[in-house]
Design a protein around this motif. Structure first.
Motif, mmCIF file in Angstrom:
data_model
loop_
_atom_site.group_PDB
_atom_site.id
_atom_site.type_symbol
_atom_site.label_atom_id
_atom_site.label_comp_id
_atom_site.label_asym_id
_atom_site.label_seq_id
_atom_site.Cartn_x
_atom_site.Cartn_y
_atom_site.Cartn_z
ATOM 1 N N GLY A 39 0.568 -1.293 -0.065
ATOM 2 C CA GLY A 39 -0.412 0.075 -0.069
ATOM 3 C C GLY A 39 0.980 1.356 0.343
ATOM 4 N N GLY A 40 -0.057 2.225 0.657
ATOM 5 C CA GLY A 40 1.036 3.973 0.122
ATOM 6 C C GLY A 40 -0.141 4.968 -0.094
ATOM 7 N N PHE A 41 0.848 5.691 -0.196
ATOM 8 C CA PHE A 41 0.039 6.859 -0.650
ATOM 9 C C PHE A 41 1.546 8.198 -1.262
ATOM 10 C CE2 PHE A 41 1.004 7.884 3.475
ATOM 11 C CZ PHE A 41 1.375 9.383 3.538
ATOM 12 N N ALA A 121 -1.309 19.190 4.352
ATOM 13 C CA ALA A 121 -1.108 19.085 3.242
ATOM 14 C C ALA A 121 -1.722 17.813 2.900
ATOM 15 C CB ALA A 121 0.470 17.444 2.515
ATOM 16 N N VAL A 122 -2.234 16.996 1.554
ATOM 17 C CA VAL A 122 -3.505 16.262 1.527
ATOM 18 C C VAL A 122 -2.970 14.784 1.188
ATOM 19 C CG1 VAL A 122 -5.786 15.688 0.200
ATOM 20 C CG2 VAL A 122 -5.402 17.630 1.305
ATOM 21 N N PRO A 123 -2.667 13.504 1.791
ATOM 22 C CA PRO A 123 -2.492 12.194 1.153
ATOM 23 C C PRO A 123 -2.487 12.429 -0.346
ATOM 24 C CG PRO A 123 -3.474 12.223 3.263
ATOM 25 C CD PRO A 123 -3.769 13.638 2.709
ATOM 26 N N GLN A 124 -2.421 11.953 -1.038
ATOM 27 C CA GLN A 124 -2.994 11.465 -2.378
ATOM 28 C C GLN A 124 -3.135 9.490 -2.733
ATOM 29 O OE1 GLN A 124 -4.392 13.739 -4.678
ATOM 30 N NE2 GLN A 124 -3.803 15.250 -2.656
ATOM 31 N N ALA A 125 -4.374 9.079 -4.048
ATOM 32 C CA ALA A 125 -3.534 8.108 -3.806
ATOM 33 C C ALA A 125 -2.312 8.264 -4.716
ATOM 34 C CB ALA A 125 -5.440 7.371 -4.398
ATOM 35 N N GLU A 132 -7.609 12.415 -3.844
ATOM 36 C CA GLU A 132 -6.889 12.030 -2.214
ATOM 37 C C GLU A 132 -7.453 10.502 -1.481
ATOM 38 O OE1 GLU A 132 -8.597 14.031 2.196
ATOM 39 O OE2 GLU A 132 -9.103 14.762 0.802
ATOM 40 N N ASP A 133 -6.370 10.124 -1.153
ATOM 41 C CA ASP A 133 -6.611 8.663 0.254
ATOM 42 C C ASP A 133 -7.058 9.162 1.067
ATOM 43 O OD1 ASP A 133 -5.943 6.535 0.953
ATOM 44 O OD2 ASP A 133 -3.921 6.088 -0.279
ATOM 45 N N THR A 134 -8.527 8.611 1.070
ATOM 46 C CA THR A 134 -9.341 9.337 2.686
ATOM 47 C C THR A 134 -8.922 7.979 4.154
ATOM 48 O OG1 THR A 134 -10.616 7.828 1.602
ATOM 49 C CG2 THR A 134 -10.762 9.948 1.825
ATOM 50 N N THR A 135 -8.068 6.958 3.575
ATOM 51 C CA THR A 135 -7.402 5.750 4.549
ATOM 52 C C THR A 135 -6.101 6.088 4.978
ATOM 53 O OG1 THR A 135 -6.080 4.347 2.856
ATOM 54 C CG2 THR A 135 -8.376 4.212 2.665
ATOM 55 N N VAL A 136 -5.499 7.365 4.752
ATOM 56 C CA VAL A 136 -4.264 7.484 5.486
ATOM 57 C C VAL A 136 -5.232 8.809 5.958
ATOM 58 C CG1 VAL A 136 -2.439 9.522 5.067
ATOM 59 C CG2 VAL A 136 -2.740 7.758 3.444
ATOM 60 N N ARG A 137 -4.666 7.756 7.618
ATOM 61 C CA ARG A 137 -5.427 9.043 8.737
ATOM 62 C C ARG A 137 -3.740 10.104 9.653
ATOM 63 N NH1 ARG A 137 -8.051 4.046 11.791
ATOM 64 N NH2 ARG A 137 -9.809 4.082 10.807
ATOM 65 N N VAL A 138 -4.311 11.233 9.593
ATOM 66 C CA VAL A 138 -3.479 12.240 10.216
ATOM 67 C C VAL A 138 -4.039 12.661 11.967
ATOM 68 C CG1 VAL A 138 -1.734 13.783 9.814
ATOM 69 C CG2 VAL A 138 -2.309 12.974 7.728
#
Length: 184
Positions: A39-41, A121-125, A132-138
């Motif tokens: 996985g990743g982003f 910053a917004v994580p990207q798929a 946006e990758d909404t599975t990344v939690r910050v």
């Protein structure tokens, strides 16, 4: 926003990492790994010059699997003073030669990771442009002065602490979550 190209990459990212990973002091395997993408982003460089990918790879060789967080930056030219951080070069079917670096040594990555833990910053798929990758939690910490990456991952069900960045990835066919970076 960066554009994801559907094209060839020689060697592949996993092939490049399989040769580099055993040279890292935090690599726990014996010999060459057998890597699969877990996985990743991505993070977008506002200048549009540097590709920034934060990848989870899983070493499936041997009886125990191990998961590693390998953030990388991709550049069209060598990064001055970063020879020791060079993972290798790849030929991209659209962009040409790409220099792949261990991202914590790249100032663009450090700036973007800090913006991420600040909540700016917004994580990207990984595989889709402008998504946006909404599975990344910050859990943002606006006064953080930096962030450290976690190289060897441990799946957890605990809620992330303030300043943690966690990702969902695939391990042994199941979705698990791990902290990949922590604010300092």
């Amino acid at each position: 926003m960066s554009t994801i190209h559907e094209t060839t990459l020689v060697p592949t990212k996993l092939e490049l990492l399989a040769g580099w990973l055993p040279s890292r002091p935090w690599y726990g395997g014996a010999g060459a790994p057998e890597l699969v993408k877990g996985g990743g982003f991505r993070l977008d460089d506002p200048a549009g010059e540097v590709g920034v990918e934060l990848m989870v790879v899983v070493d499936v060789r041997g009886p125990e699997t191990a998961s590693y967080f390998v953030p990388m930056t991709y550049r069209s030219a060598p990064l001055p003073g970063a020879d020791d951080a060079l993972i290798g070069t790849m030929e991209h079917g659209v962009l040409g030669t790409r220099y792949a670096y261990d991202a914590p040594h790249d100032p663009v990555f450090r700036e973007l990771l800090l913006a991420l833990v600040h909540g700016k910053a917004v994580p990207q798929a990984q595989s889709e442009s402008d998504t946006e990758d909404t599975t990344v939690r910050v859990t943002p910490v606006p006064d953080a002065v930096g962030a450290d990456v976690v190289r060897v991952l441990s799946p957890t069900e605990a809620s992330p602490a303030a300043g943690d960045v966690s990702v969902l990835y695939t391990l042994a066919g199941e979705a698990v979550r791990a902290v990949v970076a922590r604010a300092i």
